[in-house]
Write an enzyme that holds these catalytic residues in place. Sequence first.
Site, PDB file in Angstrom:
ATOM      1  CG  HIS A 250      78.547 -54.927 -11.883  1.00  0.00           C
ATOM      2  ND1 HIS A 250      77.759 -55.879 -11.252  1.00  0.00           N
ATOM      3  CD2 HIS A 250      79.646 -55.584 -12.313  1.00  0.00           C
ATOM      4  CE1 HIS A 250      78.341 -57.050 -11.328  1.00  0.00           C
ATOM      5  NE2 HIS A 250      79.508 -56.915 -11.952  1.00  0.00           N
TER       6      HIS A 250
ATOM      7  CG  HIS B  76      80.187 -56.280  -7.752  1.00  0.00           C
ATOM      8  ND1 HIS B  76      80.568 -55.600  -8.879  1.00  0.00           N
ATOM      9  CD2 HIS B  76      80.950 -57.402  -7.720  1.00  0.00           C
ATOM     10  CE1 HIS B  76      81.529 -56.266  -9.502  1.00  0.00           C
ATOM     11  NE2 HIS B  76      81.778 -57.362  -8.827  1.00  0.00           N
TER      12      HIS B  76
ATOM     13  CD  GLN C 261      90.787 -64.011  -8.959  1.00  0.00           C
ATOM     14  OE1 GLN C 261      90.842 -63.989  -7.743  1.00  0.00           O
ATOM     15  NE2 GLN C 261      89.620 -63.914  -9.602  1.00  0.00           N
TER      16      GLN C 261
ATOM     17  CE  LYS D 248      79.075 -62.701 -15.174  1.00  0.00           C
ATOM     18  NZ  LYS D 248      80.462 -62.476 -14.733  1.00  0.00           N
TER      19      LYS D 248
ATOM     20  CD  GLN E  78      84.660 -66.735  -7.385  1.00  0.00           C
ATOM     21  OE1 GLN E  78      85.665 -66.390  -7.978  1.00  0.00           O
ATOM     22  NE2 GLN E  78      83.739 -65.861  -7.016  1.00  0.00           N
TER      23      GLN E  78
ATOM     24  CB  SER F  81      84.019 -55.764 -13.625  1.00  0.00           C
ATOM     25  OG  SER F  81      83.479 -55.850 -12.329  1.00  0.00           O
ATOM     26  NE  ARG F  82      87.682 -60.374 -17.263  1.00  0.00           N
ATOM     27  CZ  ARG F  82      87.865 -61.156 -16.188  1.00  0.00           C
ATOM     28  NH1 ARG F  82      86.841 -61.789 -15.642  1.00  0.00           N
ATOM     29  NH2 ARG F  82      89.067 -61.317 -15.671  1.00  0.00           N
TER      30      ARG F  82
HETATM   31  P1  AMP Z   1      84.121 -60.134  -9.096  1.00  0.00           P
HETATM   32  O1  AMP Z   1      84.336 -58.719  -8.684  1.00  0.00           O
HETATM   33  O2  AMP Z   1      83.859 -60.301 -10.551  1.00  0.00           O
HETATM   34  O3  AMP Z   1      85.183 -61.054  -8.558  1.00  0.00           O
HETATM   35  O4  AMP Z   1      82.780 -60.594  -8.400  1.00  0.00           O
HETATM   36  C1  AMP Z   1      82.621 -60.499  -7.001  1.00  0.00           C
HETATM   37  C2  AMP Z   1      81.386 -61.251  -6.611  1.00  0.00           C
HETATM   38  O5  AMP Z   1      80.260 -60.691  -7.270  1.00  0.00           O
HETATM   39  C3  AMP Z   1      81.436 -62.737  -7.018  1.00  0.00           C
HETATM   40  O6  AMP Z   1      80.838 -63.517  -5.990  1.00  0.00           O
HETATM   41  C4  AMP Z   1      80.619 -62.748  -8.273  1.00  0.00           C
HETATM   42  O7  AMP Z   1      80.012 -64.000  -8.531  1.00  0.00           O
HETATM   43  C5  AMP Z   1      79.569 -61.703  -7.948  1.00  0.00           C
HETATM   44  N1  AMP Z   1      78.956 -61.196  -9.173  1.00  0.00           N
HETATM   45  C6  AMP Z   1      79.581 -60.610 -10.214  1.00  0.00           C
HETATM   46  N2  AMP Z   1      78.685 -60.318 -11.183  1.00  0.00           N
HETATM   47  C7  AMP Z   1      77.483 -60.750 -10.741  1.00  0.00           C
HETATM   48  C8  AMP Z   1      76.170 -60.765 -11.282  1.00  0.00           C
HETATM   49  N3  AMP Z   1      75.889 -60.266 -12.482  1.00  0.00           N
HETATM   50  N4  AMP Z   1      75.182 -61.300 -10.541  1.00  0.00           N
HETATM   51  C9  AMP Z   1      75.441 -61.836  -9.313  1.00  0.00           C
HETATM   52  N5  AMP Z   1      76.654 -61.852  -8.747  1.00  0.00           N
HETATM   53  C10 AMP Z   1      77.666 -61.321  -9.452  1.00  0.00           C
END
Ligand code: AMP
Length: 276
Positions: free
Chosen positions: A21, A24, A48, A136, A140, A173-174
């Site tokens: 999204h 990312h 995870q 976010k 982590q 993504s959720r």
């Molecule tokens: P994920 O695909 O959820 O594992 O996220 C991949 C990366 O994107 C991680 O570093 C997340 O913290 C970051 N991320 C996901 N959503 C957001 C958001 N709304 N704003 C900033 N970073 C994000």
Amino acid sequence: MSAARANGAKVAFVPTMGALHDGHLSLVRRAKREASLVVVSVFVNPTQFGPNEDFARYPRDLAADHAKLEAEGVDLVLAPAAEALYPEGESTRVSVGMLDQHLCGPLRPGHFEGVATVLAKLFSVVGPCVAVFGKKDYQQVQVVRRMVRDLLMPVQVSVHPIVREADGLAMSSRNAYLEPAQRVVALSLSRGLRRVDAAHRAGERNVARLQATLDAELGGLDSVDYAVLADADSLVPLQPDAALGERTLVAIAGHVGRTRLIDNLVLGEDSLEGAP
Ligand code: AMP
């Protein structure tokens, strides 16, 4: 990649689980500003996810992800098969110590070990880099910083602010799981943070009162895993009668239906001012 490195190219790396999204993509743009070669991984990491979590139904759309990353001019997309990162017989795990004692740690046993382990593997594949993470997933970020420091990894961690929808909902993504009515309920996370932020800006420094301001917004959630004020470095929750620390994290995890959502804010550092 090695030829580009030999020519002095700096590498930025954005690890993701796909279903990309604008949050990312904002990380990807940040990566492009930080280095000349940008690598993005798309990998839904099985280690995870807990046994009752959403690994099987986690949204996956590699073709769409590729198209988005190509449009952003990403140099290399890593989308490894699970067997490539977890070959038969592998057993090494990276444990992160105290940082998983708080917030999501106790509620998601093994989660941060899974995160640290897959990132250690991905960092080995990518090599020296600036790795860009979103605030976010605040815990982590702390875990990755700790791991990189403790294991002397040639990785510089760069942290990007939370990207939100126009109405304040943190992009995730959720969010794709949410029905329209649930999406309205989901706004209570960012609203709770905004109210605490506003109270803090107005001079409130009492932990119990800031906590009450937060809790007052969360009644509509189906369940709250935690909604806490915590030390922004150690993640240790503040006692209600404690003094507000130098840097205080306000962090929430809760469920709307079957969907688990998280959001956070560091008082005085991030702002939700102006969001509805
Ligand atoms: P994920 O695909 O959820 O594992 O996220 C991949 C990366 O994107 C991680 O570093 C997340 O913290 C970051 N991320 C996901 N959503 C957001 C958001 N709304 N704003 C900033 N970073 C994000």
